[in-house]
Design a protein around this motif. Structure first.
Motif, PDB file in Angstrom:
ATOM      1  N   VAL A   1      -5.412 -52.354   8.722  1.00  0.00           N
ATOM      2  CA  VAL A   1      -6.734 -52.265   8.104  1.00  0.00           C
ATOM      3  C   VAL A   1      -7.762 -53.162   8.786  1.00  0.00           C
ATOM      4  CG1 VAL A   1      -8.013 -52.584   5.950  1.00  0.00           C
ATOM      5  CG2 VAL A   1      -5.716 -51.621   5.900  1.00  0.00           C
ATOM      6  N   GLU A   2      -7.353 -54.328   9.234  1.00  0.00           N
ATOM      7  CA  GLU A   2      -8.325 -55.275   9.775  1.00  0.00           C
ATOM      8  C   GLU A   2      -8.349 -55.344  11.303  1.00  0.00           C
ATOM      9  OE1 GLU A   2      -8.672 -59.038   7.960  1.00  0.00           O
ATOM     10  OE2 GLU A   2      -8.106 -58.339   5.971  1.00  0.00           O
ATOM     11  N   SER A   3      -7.366 -54.732  11.952  1.00  0.00           N
ATOM     12  CA  SER A   3      -7.325 -54.858  13.405  1.00  0.00           C
ATOM     13  C   SER A   3      -7.241 -53.517  14.123  1.00  0.00           C
ATOM     14  CB  SER A   3      -6.140 -55.742  13.820  1.00  0.00           C
ATOM     15  OG  SER A   3      -6.181 -56.029  15.192  1.00  0.00           O
ATOM     16  N   LEU A   4      -6.146 -52.784  13.934  1.00  0.00           N
ATOM     17  CA  LEU A   4      -5.952 -51.572  14.728  1.00  0.00           C
ATOM     18  C   LEU A   4      -6.915 -50.447  14.366  1.00  0.00           C
ATOM     19  CD1 LEU A   4      -4.413 -50.068  16.900  1.00  0.00           C
ATOM     20  CD2 LEU A   4      -2.743 -49.382  15.164  1.00  0.00           C
TER      21      LEU A   4
ATOM     22  N   VAL B   1      -4.955 -45.272  -0.706  1.00  0.00           N
ATOM     23  CA  VAL B   1      -5.138 -46.386   0.224  1.00  0.00           C
ATOM     24  C   VAL B   1      -6.051 -47.447  -0.369  1.00  0.00           C
ATOM     25  CG1 VAL B   1      -4.624 -45.112   2.333  1.00  0.00           C
ATOM     26  CG2 VAL B   1      -6.959 -45.073   1.413  1.00  0.00           C
ATOM     27  N   TYR B   2      -7.027 -47.034  -1.165  1.00  0.00           N
ATOM     28  CA  TYR B   2      -7.928 -48.006  -1.791  1.00  0.00           C
ATOM     29  C   TYR B   2      -7.173 -48.924  -2.749  1.00  0.00           C
ATOM     30  CZ  TYR B   2     -12.113 -45.580  -0.063  1.00  0.00           C
ATOM     31  OH  TYR B   2     -13.085 -45.039   0.726  1.00  0.00           O
TER      32      TYR B   2
ATOM     33  N   ALA C   1     -11.704 -50.465   1.470  1.00  0.00           N
ATOM     34  CA  ALA C   1     -13.086 -50.247   1.021  1.00  0.00           C
ATOM     35  C   ALA C   1     -14.072 -51.033   1.874  1.00  0.00           C
ATOM     36  CB  ALA C   1     -13.215 -50.647  -0.451  1.00  0.00           C
ATOM     37  N   HIS C   2     -13.657 -52.202   2.338  1.00  0.00           N
ATOM     38  CA  HIS C   2     -14.555 -53.056   3.119  1.00  0.00           C
ATOM     39  C   HIS C   2     -14.650 -52.623   4.573  1.00  0.00           C
ATOM     40  CE1 HIS C   2     -16.695 -56.601   4.462  1.00  0.00           C
ATOM     41  NE2 HIS C   2     -15.732 -56.871   5.324  1.00  0.00           N
ATOM     42  N   HIS C   3     -13.520 -52.282   5.177  1.00  0.00           N
ATOM     43  CA  HIS C   3     -13.490 -52.016   6.610  1.00  0.00           C
ATOM     44  C   HIS C   3     -13.561 -50.536   6.987  1.00  0.00           C
ATOM     45  CE1 HIS C   3     -12.537 -56.184   7.664  1.00  0.00           C
ATOM     46  NE2 HIS C   3     -11.662 -56.188   6.681  1.00  0.00           N
ATOM     47  N   LEU C   4     -13.079 -49.646   6.097  1.00  0.00           N
ATOM     48  CA  LEU C   4     -12.856 -48.264   6.534  1.00  0.00           C
ATOM     49  C   LEU C   4     -13.350 -47.213   5.551  1.00  0.00           C
ATOM     50  CD1 LEU C   4      -9.211 -48.992   7.690  1.00  0.00           C
ATOM     51  CD2 LEU C   4     -11.098 -48.456   9.245  1.00  0.00           C
ATOM     52  N   ALA C   5     -14.186 -47.590   4.608  1.00  0.00           N
ATOM     53  CA  ALA C   5     -14.642 -46.624   3.598  1.00  0.00           C
ATOM     54  C   ALA C   5     -15.302 -45.406   4.226  1.00  0.00           C
ATOM     55  CB  ALA C   5     -15.604 -47.311   2.629  1.00  0.00           C
TER      56      ALA C   5
END
Length: 469
Positions: free
Chosen positions: A270-273, A294-295, A302-306
């Motif tokens: 979620v935060e890198s790839l 996933v949420y 929600a923060h990185h990929l919404a």
């Protein structure tokens, strides 16, 4: 989803959503490269994998240009070490045709993984040589670093760390997480410019591996994927070793059982790839399968990929009318179909087993229950499977009843596991207990396995444990 030899029953809107996502993915051009995420959620046995497999069977031709990789929880030992699961599942040594046989398409990633293994050795050596640490703290610190070499994210993992390290039977993992984090944060192996970190040609990437391993491995992986699917990045050290796969120019990633996989890979994904794949030169489709969306499984989506979530599919059990019709069409009487629908709670997996095992009932019944047991416990450790069977005999699962039923076991560990194991726990019950239909099926399986006398004896012991608790 249920199937007969002629047609599929139900899930029309879910089928359409998945097919539309794959059509968009297959039609995407380089100028419209990007990332799309589809979430398929629902209880175990509701048909998540079956739904996806059905769509994949129907869209094989459209996916000819895609590199398809599947990440799942099928290998329990991989779920305790980030480096292993990444090396074996994200960067397999063998890819399907048209990829060349016995050719490594991930040289940059593989090189970095080898360095990470060296770093693990340095970290574990320093921990072992620290005479001020207890054996339990040493064991936990080593296990935590293998679980996540990105130390800064370990506190964020929280309770999931204890579950991911459930194989440490000799200690209570949760009691040593905080001391182990303190140990890892003070290690010289993660601070000093020594050993292989001192070589000029590799210093930059290896230093980032030490301080930001998720970011370093994501960059290396993107480099390999770009070379394989599109073109090299100018800074690639291994560009002369890369090979493109002819006719393959996009990535299709399937992440199955995200609750289990996410304990090791959730933050990394979620935060890198995934944020890097958003800006890649090739298109990527990622489908997550899990109990929760996933949420709900990872709040950072929600923060990185919404903006990249293309669809949320929530599968529910089949209605009474759908389930009964399916069973009666397969030869069950209306009474039998209604009874089995109630026992199965309308879960497609059980209904399919009922149809598949309709003939030769005496011979097939044992196999039927065995298959259900294997499906229900497939992601559990051997120890957890040993816990689950006696727990099924309890109406109320708590530390008191567990202590009385399993006096040689650590009741607090068992209840901590059961609290987090929503795949078998009745989430609607006011007390902790196994979901009724799962309990019925597993007890029937155990009765056939151990015989009626032992089954009756186990039920008697459980009743006594509940009276004494």
């Amino acid at each position: 989803m249920l199937s007969t030899s002629k047609k599929l029953i139900g899930r029309d809107s879910e089928l359409d959503l998945l097919k539309s996502a794959i059509s968009r993915f297959a039609a995407a051009t380089a100028s419209k490269a990007g990332l799309e995420i589809i979430s398929i959620s629902g209880a175990g046995g509701v048909g998540k994998t079956y739904l996806l497999d059905t769509v994949l069977d129907e869209t094989q031709a459209a996916l000819k240009q895609a590199l398809i990789l599947k990440i799942d929880a099928s290998s329990e030992h991989l779920l305790k070490e980030f480096t292993l699961i990444f090396d074996q599942m994200f960067a397999p040594t063998e890819l399907p045709p048209p990829a060349k046989s016995k050719h490594d398409y991930f040289p940059t990633t593989r090189s970095l993984i080898r360095r990470q293994h060296e770093l693990i050795g340095m970290v574990e050596s320093e921990i072992s040589n620290n005479k001020n640490l207890s054996d339990q703290c040493k064991t936990m610190a080593k296990a935590l670093y293998r679980l996540s070499p990105a130390i800064k994210y370990l506190p964020k993992i929280g309770p999931a760390a204890a579950m991911a390290l459930k194989g440490l039977e000799t200690i209570k993992a949760e009691d040593y997480i905080e001391p182990a984090l303190d140990v890892l944060s003070s290690l010289q192996a993660l601070k000093d410019e020594t050993g292989f970190f001192s070589f000029p040609l590799t210093k930059t990437r290896l230093a980032s591996l030490r301080h930001s391993p998720y970011e370093a491995i994501s960059e290396a992986y993107l480099s390999d994927l770009s070379a394989m699917l599109q073109s090299y990045q100018r800074q690639d050290w291994f560009r002369f070793m890369h090979s493109a796969i002819e006719g393959v120019n996009r990535l299709f990633l399937i992440v199955d059982d995200f609750e289990a996989v996410g304990r090791v890979l959730g933050t990394f994904l979620v935060e890198s790839l995934l944020p890097r794949l958003k800006n890649a030169s090739f298109s990527t489709l990622v489908i997550f399968l899990g109990r929760d969306s996933v949420y709900d499984a990872n709040k950072d989506f929600a923060h990185h990929l919404a903006g990249n979530i293309g669809g949320l599919i929530k599968l529910e059990p089949f209605s009474f009318v759908e389930g009964v019709k399916y069973l009666t069409d397969s030869g069950y009487s209306s009474r039998e179909a209604a009874e089995w629908y109630q026992k199965s709670h309308g879960l497609p997996f059980i209904l399919r087993l009922l149809v598949e095992n309709r003939t030769d009932a005496d011979k097939q019944s044992a196999l039927f229950y065995k298959r259900f047991y294997e499906r229900t416990t497939r992601w559990m450790s051997l120890e957890e499977r040993k816990w689950l069977t006696p727990i099924c005999y309890l109406d109320n699962v708590n530390e008191g009843t567990i202590k009385a039923l399993l006096p040689q076991q650590d009741a607090s560990r068992i209840i901590a596991w059961f609290e987090s194991e929503a795949s078998v726990r009745d989430v609607n019950s006011p007390v902790f207990t196994v979901t009724p239909y799962i309990r019925h099926m597993l007890l029937e399986y155990n009765r056939r396995k151990v015989g009626d006398p032992e089954h009756i004896n186990l039920a008697r012991i459980a009743q006594k444990a509940m009276r004494e608790a």
